[in-house]
Each structure stands twice: as C-alpha cells, then as structure tokens.
Design an enzyme around this catalytic site. Sequence first.
Site, short mmCIF file in Angstrom:
data_model
loop_
_atom_site.label_atom_id
_atom_site.label_comp_id
_atom_site.label_asym_id
_atom_site.label_seq_id
_atom_site.Cartn_x
_atom_site.Cartn_y
_atom_site.Cartn_z
N HIS A 115 54.96 42.88 36.15
CA HIS A 115 55.17 44.29 36.44
C HIS A 115 55.30 45.05 35.13
O HIS A 115 56.01 44.62 34.23
CB HIS A 115 56.43 44.47 37.29
N HIS A 117 54.96 49.42 33.42
CA HIS A 117 54.72 50.85 33.68
C HIS A 117 53.66 51.33 32.70
O HIS A 117 53.80 52.41 32.11
CB HIS A 117 56.01 51.66 33.50
N ASP A 140 34.06 42.20 38.60
CA ASP A 140 34.42 40.84 38.16
C ASP A 140 35.89 40.52 38.45
O ASP A 140 36.22 39.52 39.08
CB ASP A 140 34.24 40.72 36.63
N HIS A 180 55.16 54.71 40.81
CA HIS A 180 55.92 53.69 40.10
C HIS A 180 55.08 53.00 39.02
O HIS A 180 55.23 53.31 37.84
CB HIS A 180 56.48 52.70 41.14
N TYR A 234 31.33 31.83 36.40
CA TYR A 234 31.62 32.17 35.01
C TYR A 234 32.86 31.42 34.49
O TYR A 234 33.87 31.32 35.16
CB TYR A 234 31.86 33.69 34.92
#
Length: 237
Positions: A115, A117, A140, A180, A234
């Site tokens: 997580h 910001h 991709d 957020h 790939y």
Amino acid sequence: MNHRNPDTWTPEFAREIERVREYVATLHAELPRWGLVVWTAGNVSQRVRGAAEDGSQDLLVIKPSGVSYDDLSPEAMVVCDLDGNLVLGEGSPSSDTAAHAYVYRHMSEVGGVVHTHSTYATAWAARGEEIPCVLTMMGDEFGGSVPVGPFALIGDDSIGRGIVDTLRESRSPAVLMRNHGPFTIGRDARAAVKAAVMVEEVAKTVHVARAGGPLVPIEQYHIDSLYDRYQNVYGQH
Ligand SMILES: [Zn+2]
C-alpha cells in the site's frame, strides 16, 4: 506447534519467519527508492504459510507503525496472525495491517500486499477514476484498466473488503481505493512491490498523455493477447 506462540515454533518455521522479515525489510527500501512514499506512509507485507492447508495457521510480516524508512531493519518487522494480532516483534503493527490480513484471509493465492499513497495513482483515486488501458504495458501488467475500489474508512474490514471485492472482478493486481490510494497484490511481496511501482508509472504516463490530447483505447482482443503472452510466455526462458 501453535503458530500464534513463537515459543512453540519449529526451528524450520522460526528460520522461515526470520528469512521473510529480512526480505520484507529489504523490499520496504524499494518504496522510497521509486518515490512512492513520504515520511512513514506506505507498507509492504508478505504471507508466511503455516502447516494448515486452509491457511488458518498462516502469519504475515509487515512494517511497524510510524517508523522511519531509515530504521526498517529485519528485527523491526512485526509478525501478526491473519486476524491482525501481534505475534512477534516490538511496537504496534502498521495501521493498515487489518486490510492486508483481510486480503490474505480471502485470497489464498496472494502472498504479498503493498500500500502506498504514490502521487499519480492517488490523484486518479482522488477523482475516483479508473486508469484506462491505453498502453501495451498496461495490457501486460494489469490485463486492462486499473479499477477503482469503494470509499472506505480505516477501523474495520471495509478497506480489505473493498480491495478483495474489486480485485476479484478484475485481472489487475492493483486497485485504486477511492479518495485514498493504491493497494497492490502479488504471489509474493516482490511482485506486489513491482505492481505498486508499475501502477504509479502508468498513472503518470496516462495523466501526461491525456493532458496532451484524447487517449486512444486498445481493442479488448489486443489487451487479451498482450496479457496472455506476458503472463504465460514472457520471462520464463
Ligand atoms: Zn493509506
């Protein structure tokens, strides 16, 4: 062995925990390195699989709350159960631990969660606008647009539920939680960090592109073949 009690861990399990604490500490350094975080914001976690097939004895390793990125040693990483309770380590776990734990409880294939910001991805989240798939690298990496999750406040399961509900409907390993910021998932913490870096990169590029003129979408069948090739062919040789 009781996974919630370190005194009962087997030497192998204790070593695995130490290995993951080191790994997660190292990966945290990637967040400031790629310009994804300021101050103490942002966090990386990784699942440690326990003995039970159903994941009920799994643990997670995550950053402690409010600690500077310069002080994120392996010993600083905290170990929690998948209800977010502290099992091992000093200090309190990141305030986002409940969201990470919810993802691990409900998405058994997920081994890492990140997580941040990061600026551009969070700007799309502030508008509640998904990032449209207009780059082959988005085909991709994300298999389409980067979706927006619901508005949710910290304190209960609503952030975790919003992440899981949104990502289950998408091939994307990244969700922009509205107002957020991005949460990303992967088979391990490194894959989730890569997704966090990539979502910021495409958020920035598409923002810049749109400032210059209308975006050109990619046809769905092209997105499908990009995603299939990148995910299945790939990089495996
Ligand atoms: Zn946040």
